[in-house]
Design a protein around this motif. Structure first.
Motif, PDB file in Angstrom:
ATOM      1  N   UNK A 380       0.761  -1.368  -0.011  1.00  0.00           N
ATOM      2  CA  UNK A 380       0.063   0.146  -0.019  1.00  0.00           C
ATOM      3  C   UNK A 380       0.797   1.252  -0.034  1.00  0.00           C
ATOM      4  N   UNK A 381       0.391   2.216  -0.702  1.00  0.00           N
ATOM      5  CA  UNK A 381       1.150   3.527  -0.510  1.00  0.00           C
ATOM      6  C   UNK A 381       0.409   4.601   0.119  1.00  0.00           C
ATOM      7  N   UNK A 382       0.972   5.341   0.857  1.00  0.00           N
ATOM      8  CA  UNK A 382       0.525   6.502   1.467  1.00  0.00           C
ATOM      9  C   UNK A 382       1.225   7.767   1.281  1.00  0.00           C
ATOM     10  N   UNK A 383       0.468   8.924   0.714  1.00  0.00           N
ATOM     11  CA  UNK A 383       1.118   9.821   0.062  1.00  0.00           C
ATOM     12  C   UNK A 383       0.792  10.993   1.170  1.00  0.00           C
ATOM     13  N   UNK A 384       1.933  11.586   1.785  1.00  0.00           N
ATOM     14  CA  UNK A 384       1.511  12.748   2.750  1.00  0.00           C
ATOM     15  C   UNK A 384       1.765  14.158   2.200  1.00  0.00           C
ATOM     16  N   UNK A 398      -3.082  10.461   0.794  1.00  0.00           N
ATOM     17  CA  UNK A 398      -3.648  10.112  -0.417  1.00  0.00           C
ATOM     18  C   UNK A 398      -4.770  10.958  -1.023  1.00  0.00           C
ATOM     19  N   UNK A 399      -4.347  12.337  -0.805  1.00  0.00           N
ATOM     20  CA  UNK A 399      -5.380  13.212  -1.309  1.00  0.00           C
ATOM     21  C   UNK A 399      -6.507  13.632  -0.428  1.00  0.00           C
ATOM     22  N   UNK A 420       4.309   1.740   1.947  1.00  0.00           N
ATOM     23  CA  UNK A 420       5.308   2.839   1.283  1.00  0.00           C
ATOM     24  C   UNK A 420       4.717   4.243   1.689  1.00  0.00           C
ATOM     25  N   UNK A 421       5.607   5.059   2.494  1.00  0.00           N
ATOM     26  CA  UNK A 421       5.357   6.415   2.672  1.00  0.00           C
ATOM     27  C   UNK A 421       6.083   7.409   1.864  1.00  0.00           C
ATOM     28  N   UNK A 422       5.287   8.354   1.303  1.00  0.00           N
ATOM     29  CA  UNK A 422       5.950   9.380   0.333  1.00  0.00           C
ATOM     30  C   UNK A 422       5.432  10.588   0.787  1.00  0.00           C
ATOM     31  N   UNK A 423       6.558  11.680   0.826  1.00  0.00           N
ATOM     32  CA  UNK A 423       6.229  13.052   1.662  1.00  0.00           C
ATOM     33  C   UNK A 423       6.510  14.222   0.321  1.00  0.00           C
ATOM     34  N   UNK A 424       5.979  15.240   0.691  1.00  0.00           N
ATOM     35  CA  UNK A 424       6.330  16.325  -0.061  1.00  0.00           C
ATOM     36  C   UNK A 424       7.068  17.273   1.042  1.00  0.00           C
ATOM     37  N   UNK A 425       6.883  17.765   2.086  1.00  0.00           N
ATOM     38  CA  UNK A 425       7.634  18.396   2.896  1.00  0.00           C
ATOM     39  C   UNK A 425       7.939  17.238   4.046  1.00  0.00           C
ATOM     40  N   UNK A 482      -1.110   8.512  10.660  1.00  0.00           N
ATOM     41  CA  UNK A 482      -1.093   9.835  10.823  1.00  0.00           C
ATOM     42  C   UNK A 482       0.124  10.420  10.674  1.00  0.00           C
ATOM     43  N   UNK A 483       0.308  11.725  10.432  1.00  0.00           N
ATOM     44  CA  UNK A 483       1.443  12.468  10.881  1.00  0.00           C
ATOM     45  C   UNK A 483       1.427  13.019  12.214  1.00  0.00           C
ATOM     46  N   UNK A 484       2.548  13.016  12.855  1.00  0.00           N
ATOM     47  CA  UNK A 484       2.804  13.202  14.055  1.00  0.00           C
ATOM     48  C   UNK A 484       3.270  14.773  14.339  1.00  0.00           C
ATOM     49  N   UNK A 485       3.511  15.183  13.254  1.00  0.00           N
ATOM     50  CA  UNK A 485       3.545  16.881  13.530  1.00  0.00           C
ATOM     51  C   UNK A 485       2.078  17.023  13.868  1.00  0.00           C
TER      52      UNK A 485
END
Ligand code: C2O
Ligand code: CU
Ligand code: CU
Length: 500
Positions: A380-384, A398-399, A420-425, A482-485
């Motif tokens: 699975x892919x998770x895009x942040x 994922x949008x 798979x985790x994919x980030x922008x920032x 989730x993001x932990x920021x």
């Protein structure tokens, strides 16, 4: 909008760097919030140790506790009072010190004037006790307007059951209220939950008062000592300038600003937790031979010790380390600094005296084993990413901004999956219920030393791709990734999945 433009620039710059073959470097994300209070000189306040919580009673299988979430006025900055929202009125809350395989039952009483949710971070916890963001404990005192979303709400208190069926590890518990986690953790709702087992007890590691938790969190203070936090006036989220995260100018360790601690010239074990909303640290020593020998990660002991000159720790990560002060002389001082922030102070150790040390660091720490990459498993892919759903819901996975009614995945128990985790920032990514192992980062299959061990939070640097191996067991229900920021989290960077 100025900020979206800046967020975009950061991501682009990182992309350029990685594509010419350089490492993506950890960096600070977030906007600095400055205190208005007069700040003390560093290293004046002794390092506090959070008290260990005592059970009300115990039986053959479980220990029963009661925690009251309440406001308290405490002295954090010398000479000023800060109103906190704390477990038992403390910041950090009391430490749970429990045995693997023995159940911990905690009645959480909400005497605040806001709704709360408690989550045991790193816990292998049945869904009804995991702290789903809508399973709120409503305050008996407060008014509750605008609570209309479906959730399993309780009035005044809720009992959480933690089976602790997992290996020894440094866990922590904290608030997880829908839309308001960041301000509520910031005001004090966090504490440690340490699980011990025989495998770990039998090691000759430093123990007793030579085993010390270091809970690091940054905060800003108003002139009167109260916390500063840039919340929007109505509703969730922070002011647009702080969209990327709130980083503040006072570093608290165990609730004290830049504290000082006297040590013997021997080995110490430090359980380091970054409980900050958004700040990363690269911890290092200002001088001398000291280094960190890492023995454990989020999910407990490594197989063997790993030496680090510095430790990069993102929000919610834990590093279990040994520091040997035996090469210092009585009277020496050594300061832990944050290399990501021009060597800003964190805390100082004063070497008080020579002493006998019967501890050692065994070459083999545990039966932990690196898992080989399986083939033919579900991926699975998770895009942040930053989204466009408006500032309150400005971060997506994922949008999609978080929707508690939508399960983004159905995951079968007892089978390995590659996520798979994919980030922008920059995003520190956390998964509930099960720990994972990092398989690759930035396309490199040789796992970096700081990625070793069972992790439940992994820091994904700008425009980076990280693969992890994960397997859920025992508990069916709704869980979160989730993001932990915490500012990103509150602004919708969460997704639900269901274990089946
Ligand atoms: Cu430490 Cu879902 O959180
Ligand atoms: Cu968690
Ligand atoms: Cu994030």
């Amino acid at each position: 909008m100025k900020l979206s433009r800046r967020g975009f620039l950061v991501a682009t710059a990182a992309l350029t760097l990685t594509s010419c073959g350089q490492e993506a470097k950890p960096a600070q994300a977030g906007e600095l919030l400055r205190s208005k209070a007069k700040l003390p000189a560093p290293f004046q306040v002794p390092l506090p140790i959070p008290p260990v919580k005592k059970p009300l009673r115990s039986d053959a299988k479980a220990d029963y506790f009661r925690v009251v979430q309440r406001k308290a006025s405490i002295e954090i900055l010398p000479g000023l009072k800060t109103e906190v929202m704390g477990y038992d009125g403390l910041l950090p809350g009391p430490t749970f010190d429990v045995r693997s395989g023995r159940t911990t039952v905690v009645e959480q009483v909400n005497q605040l004037d806001v709704s709360t949710v408690v989550h045991l971070h790193g816990g292998h916890t049945p869904a009804p006790s995991d702290g789903w963001p809508l399973d709120m404990i409503m305050p008996t005192n407060g008014e509750h307007s605008g609570q209309h979303m479906a959730g399993d709400m309780s009035m005044g208190s809720r009992t959480y059951t933690y089976p602790n069926t997992q290996r020894a590890a440094t866990l922590w518990y904290h608030d997880h209220t829908m839309d308001y986690t960041a301000p509520q953790v910031y005001r004090g709702l966090f504490g440690l939950h340490i699980i011990r087992d025989d495998e770990e007890d039998n090691l000759p590691l430093p123990k007793g008062d030579r085993e010390i938790p270091l809970v690091i969190a940054d905060r800003a203070f108003d002139a009167d000592g109260s916390f500063l936090y840039p919340a929007l006036p109505d509703g969730p989220g922070v002011q647009p300038a702080y969209m990327e995260g709130v980083v503040a100018d006072v570093t608290l360790v165990n609730g004290a600003p830049w504290p000082v601690h006297e040590v013997d010239a021997v080995r110490y074990r430090f359980r380091v937790l970054n409980a900050s909303n958004a700040r990363r640290y690269e911890l290092g020593f200002d001088k001398g031979p000291a280094k960190f020998v890492q023995i454990g990660s989020d999910g407990g002991l490594l197989d063997k010790p790993v030496e680090h000159k510095t430790l990069v720790i993102a929000p919610a990560e834990r590093f279990d380390v040994i520091v040997d002060f035996s090469q210092y002389q009585p009277g020496d001082e050594v300061t832990v600094v944050n290399r990501l922030d021009s060597n800003a102070n964190v805390l100082r150790f004063k070497i008080a005296r020579k002493a006998v040390d019967d501890s050692s660091i065994p070459a083999k720490l545990s039966l932990y084993a690196v898992m080989p990459r399986p083939s033919g498993v579900v991926r699975r892919e998770w895009r942040f990413r930053r989204g466009s759903d408006g500032d309150h819901r400005g971060w997506t996975i994922n949008g999609k901004a978080f929707d508690p009614a939508v399960m983004q995945a159905q995951v079968k128990l007892d089978q390995y999956e590659i996520w798979t985790f994919v980030t922008d920032v920059h995003h520190p990514v956390h998964v509930h219920l099960a720990p994972f192992q990092v398989l690759s980062r930035g396309g490199k299959a040789k796992v970096a030393e700081f990625d070793h061990g069972w992790k439940d939070t992994v820091d994904i640097r700008p425009a980076e791709v990280v693969e992890v191996l994960v397997r859920f067991t025992a508990h069916k229900g709704k869980y979160l990734i989730h993001c932990h920021n915490l500012e990103h989290e509150d602004m919708a960077m969460m997704a639900a999945f269901e274990t089946i």
